[in-house]
Design an enzyme around this catalytic site. Structure first.
Site, PDB file in Angstrom:
ATOM      1  N   PRO A   9      53.171  33.990   2.214  1.00 38.19           N
ATOM      2  CA  PRO A   9      52.638  34.839   3.279  1.00 38.19           C
ATOM      3  C   PRO A   9      53.219  34.547   4.656  1.00 38.19           C
ATOM      4  O   PRO A   9      53.406  33.387   5.035  1.00 38.19           O
ATOM      5  CB  PRO A   9      51.131  34.545   3.261  1.00 38.19           C
ATOM      6  CG  PRO A   9      50.996  33.249   2.554  1.00 38.19           C
ATOM      7  CD  PRO A   9      52.120  33.185   1.564  1.00 38.19           C
ATOM      8  N   ASN A  10      53.499  35.625   5.352  1.00 40.04           N
ATOM      9  CA  ASN A  10      53.973  35.623   6.745  1.00 40.04           C
ATOM     10  C   ASN A  10      55.420  35.187   6.912  1.00 40.04           C
ATOM     11  O   ASN A  10      55.971  35.269   8.009  1.00 40.04           O
ATOM     12  CB  ASN A  10      53.041  34.766   7.641  1.00 40.04           C
ATOM     13  CG  ASN A  10      51.616  35.268   7.606  1.00 40.04           C
ATOM     14  OD1 ASN A  10      51.375  36.451   7.851  1.00 40.04           O
ATOM     15  ND2 ASN A  10      50.678  34.408   7.272  1.00 40.04           N
ATOM     16  N   ARG A  17      58.090  35.666  14.176  1.00 42.39           N
ATOM     17  CA  ARG A  17      56.822  34.945  14.203  1.00 42.39           C
ATOM     18  C   ARG A  17      56.962  33.598  14.922  1.00 42.39           C
ATOM     19  O   ARG A  17      57.810  32.782  14.562  1.00 42.39           O
ATOM     20  CB  ARG A  17      56.446  34.698  12.743  1.00 42.39           C
ATOM     21  CG  ARG A  17      55.317  33.756  12.524  1.00 42.39           C
ATOM     22  CD  ARG A  17      55.272  33.327  11.055  1.00 42.39           C
ATOM     23  NE  ARG A  17      54.071  32.584  10.791  1.00 42.39           N
ATOM     24  CZ  ARG A  17      53.881  31.823   9.724  1.00 42.39           C
ATOM     25  NH1 ARG A  17      54.829  31.705   8.812  1.00 42.39           N
ATOM     26  NH2 ARG A  17      52.764  31.172   9.558  1.00 42.39           N
ATOM     27  N   TYR A  22      59.013  28.275  14.254  1.00 46.69           N
ATOM     28  CA  TYR A  22      59.766  28.665  13.060  1.00 46.69           C
ATOM     29  C   TYR A  22      61.190  29.145  13.357  1.00 46.69           C
ATOM     30  O   TYR A  22      61.922  29.495  12.431  1.00 46.69           O
ATOM     31  CB  TYR A  22      58.988  29.754  12.300  1.00 46.69           C
ATOM     32  CG  TYR A  22      57.623  29.293  11.830  1.00 46.69           C
ATOM     33  CD1 TYR A  22      57.506  28.334  10.821  1.00 46.69           C
ATOM     34  CD2 TYR A  22      56.458  29.786  12.406  1.00 46.69           C
ATOM     35  CE1 TYR A  22      56.262  27.890  10.399  1.00 46.69           C
ATOM     36  CE2 TYR A  22      55.204  29.353  11.985  1.00 46.69           C
ATOM     37  CZ  TYR A  22      55.109  28.403  10.980  1.00 46.69           C
ATOM     38  OH  TYR A  22      53.880  27.955  10.560  1.00 46.69           O
ATOM     39  N   ASN A  71      58.205  28.076  -0.803  1.00 46.47           N
ATOM     40  CA  ASN A  71      57.451  27.899   0.438  1.00 46.47           C
ATOM     41  C   ASN A  71      56.258  28.828   0.335  1.00 46.47           C
ATOM     42  O   ASN A  71      56.374  30.038   0.532  1.00 46.47           O
ATOM     43  CB  ASN A  71      58.303  28.241   1.668  1.00 46.47           C
ATOM     44  CG  ASN A  71      57.559  27.941   2.964  1.00 46.47           C
ATOM     45  OD1 ASN A  71      56.349  27.714   2.962  1.00 46.47           O
ATOM     46  ND2 ASN A  71      58.278  27.948   4.084  1.00 46.47           N
ATOM     47  N   ALA A  74      50.714  29.290   3.999  1.00 46.35           N
ATOM     48  CA  ALA A  74      49.355  28.741   4.104  1.00 46.35           C
ATOM     49  C   ALA A  74      48.673  28.598   2.748  1.00 46.35           C
ATOM     50  O   ALA A  74      47.739  27.789   2.612  1.00 46.35           O
ATOM     51  CB  ALA A  74      48.514  29.612   5.037  1.00 46.35           C
ATOM     52  N   GLU A  95      59.034  22.032  -3.264  1.00 48.30           N
ATOM     53  CA  GLU A  95      58.170  22.612  -2.227  1.00 48.30           C
ATOM     54  C   GLU A  95      58.868  22.444  -0.882  1.00 48.30           C
ATOM     55  O   GLU A  95      59.307  21.335  -0.556  1.00 48.30           O
ATOM     56  CB  GLU A  95      56.824  21.864  -2.230  1.00 48.30           C
ATOM     57  CG  GLU A  95      55.887  22.294  -1.112  1.00 48.30           C
ATOM     58  CD  GLU A  95      54.596  21.464  -1.076  1.00 48.30           C
ATOM     59  OE1 GLU A  95      54.273  20.762  -2.068  1.00 48.30           O
ATOM     60  OE2 GLU A  95      53.919  21.508  -0.034  1.00 48.30           O
ATOM     61  N   HIS A  97      58.878  23.435   3.478  1.00 42.58           N
ATOM     62  CA  HIS A  97      58.249  23.990   4.683  1.00 42.58           C
ATOM     63  C   HIS A  97      59.240  23.859   5.817  1.00 42.58           C
ATOM     64  O   HIS A  97      59.944  22.841   5.913  1.00 42.58           O
ATOM     65  CB  HIS A  97      56.973  23.226   5.038  1.00 42.58           C
ATOM     66  CG  HIS A  97      55.960  23.258   3.934  1.00 42.58           C
ATOM     67  ND1 HIS A  97      55.187  24.359   3.671  1.00 42.58           N
ATOM     68  CD2 HIS A  97      55.639  22.336   2.985  1.00 42.58           C
ATOM     69  CE1 HIS A  97      54.417  24.116   2.621  1.00 42.58           C
ATOM     70  NE2 HIS A  97      54.682  22.889   2.188  1.00 42.58           N
ATOM     71  N   ARG A 104      51.289  18.480  12.114  1.00 45.84           N
ATOM     72  CA  ARG A 104      50.500  19.616  12.584  1.00 45.84           C
ATOM     73  C   ARG A 104      49.009  19.395  12.281  1.00 45.84           C
ATOM     74  O   ARG A 104      48.600  18.272  12.022  1.00 45.84           O
ATOM     75  CB  ARG A 104      51.050  20.901  11.958  1.00 45.84           C
ATOM     76  CG  ARG A 104      52.510  21.147  12.362  1.00 45.84           C
ATOM     77  CD  ARG A 104      53.047  22.448  11.808  1.00 45.84           C
ATOM     78  NE  ARG A 104      52.328  23.592  12.348  1.00 45.84           N
ATOM     79  CZ  ARG A 104      52.489  24.850  11.904  1.00 45.84           C
ATOM     80  NH1 ARG A 104      53.337  25.108  10.930  1.00 45.84           N
ATOM     81  NH2 ARG A 104      51.813  25.839  12.448  1.00 45.84           N
TER      82      ARG A 104
HETATM   83  C1  DQA Z   1      54.826  26.668   6.505  1.00 43.79           C
HETATM   84  C2  DQA Z   1      53.718  25.702   6.940  1.00 43.79           C
HETATM   85  C3  DQA Z   1      52.358  26.278   6.605  1.00 43.79           C
HETATM   86  O1  DQA Z   1      51.337  25.371   7.035  1.00 43.79           O
HETATM   87  C4  DQA Z   1      52.157  27.597   7.320  1.00 43.79           C
HETATM   88  O2  DQA Z   1      50.912  28.151   6.966  1.00 43.79           O
HETATM   89  C5  DQA Z   1      53.254  28.549   7.062  1.00 43.79           C
HETATM   90  C6  DQA Z   1      54.630  28.050   7.079  1.00 43.79           C
HETATM   91  C7  DQA Z   1      56.223  26.176   6.954  1.00 43.79           C
HETATM   92  O3  DQA Z   1      57.208  26.660   6.408  1.00 43.79           O
HETATM   93  O4  DQA Z   1      56.321  25.352   7.865  1.00 43.79           O
HETATM   94  O5  DQA Z   1      53.043  29.747   6.912  1.00 43.79           O
HETATM   95  O6  DQA Z   1      54.826  26.739   5.081  1.00 43.79           O
END
Ligand code: DQA
Length: 137
Positions: A9-10, A17, A22, A71, A74, A95, A97, A104
């Site tokens: 998501p996102n 964003r 990011y 990835n 959230a 995994e 990020h 964070r």
């Molecule tokens: C994320 C870290 C997550 O906590 C966050 O909700 C994201 C992006 C990252 O790539 O740093 O959406 O996965």
């Protein structure tokens, strides 16, 4: 070698964003760079904002690909179902990020995926994906 990158998501909004966290490069642009950097690897990519679709992506790639780079955004911190899917499949999952989730908010320190993953890479921005691909060599 066949690698599937699954973004949650996102992450379709990368480049737009919160660029302070990011960066300002879209995933589409970085994906072109990745395919040029690793011409010998078949790299595929899919993205969804929907939890169940991410599980379907994991099932679809999880028995025939060399590796999956996930990835889950959230959902990493909330989804037992995605953790179960990573545990259920045969293909190793890295995994990733972009941000260092441990630097964070505390709710980002928990991952339902990590214990089932082959490894975790976080904090290197988009480069986290290239480092994950390199881990398969
Ligand atoms: C994320 C870290 C997550 O906590 C966050 O909700 C994201 C992006 C990252 O790539 O740093 O959406 O996965």
């Amino acid at each position: 070698m066949k690698i599937m990158i699954i973004n949650g998501p996102n992450l379709n909004l990368l480049g737009i964003r919160e660029p302070d966290k990011y960066g300002n490069v879209t995933f589409e642009a970085y994906y072109i760079y990745l395919k040029e950097k690793f011409p010998e690897i078949l790299i595929e990519h899919c993205q969804s904002n929907v939890e169940g679709e991410l599980i379907n992506f994991l099932h679809n790639a999880g028995f025939s690909y060399t590796g999956i780079i996930l990835n889950a955004g959230a959902y990493t911190h909330t989804s037992i179902a995605i953790g179960d899917a990573v545990s259920a499949i045969k293909t190793p999952v890295i995994e990733v990020h972009l941000t260092n989730v441990f630097a964070r908010e505390e709710f980002r320190h928990n991952s339902f995926i990590s214990k089932h993953a082959k490894g975790v890479i976080c904090g290197f921005g988009l480069k986290s994906y290239a480092l994950a691909i390199e881990s398969f060599f």
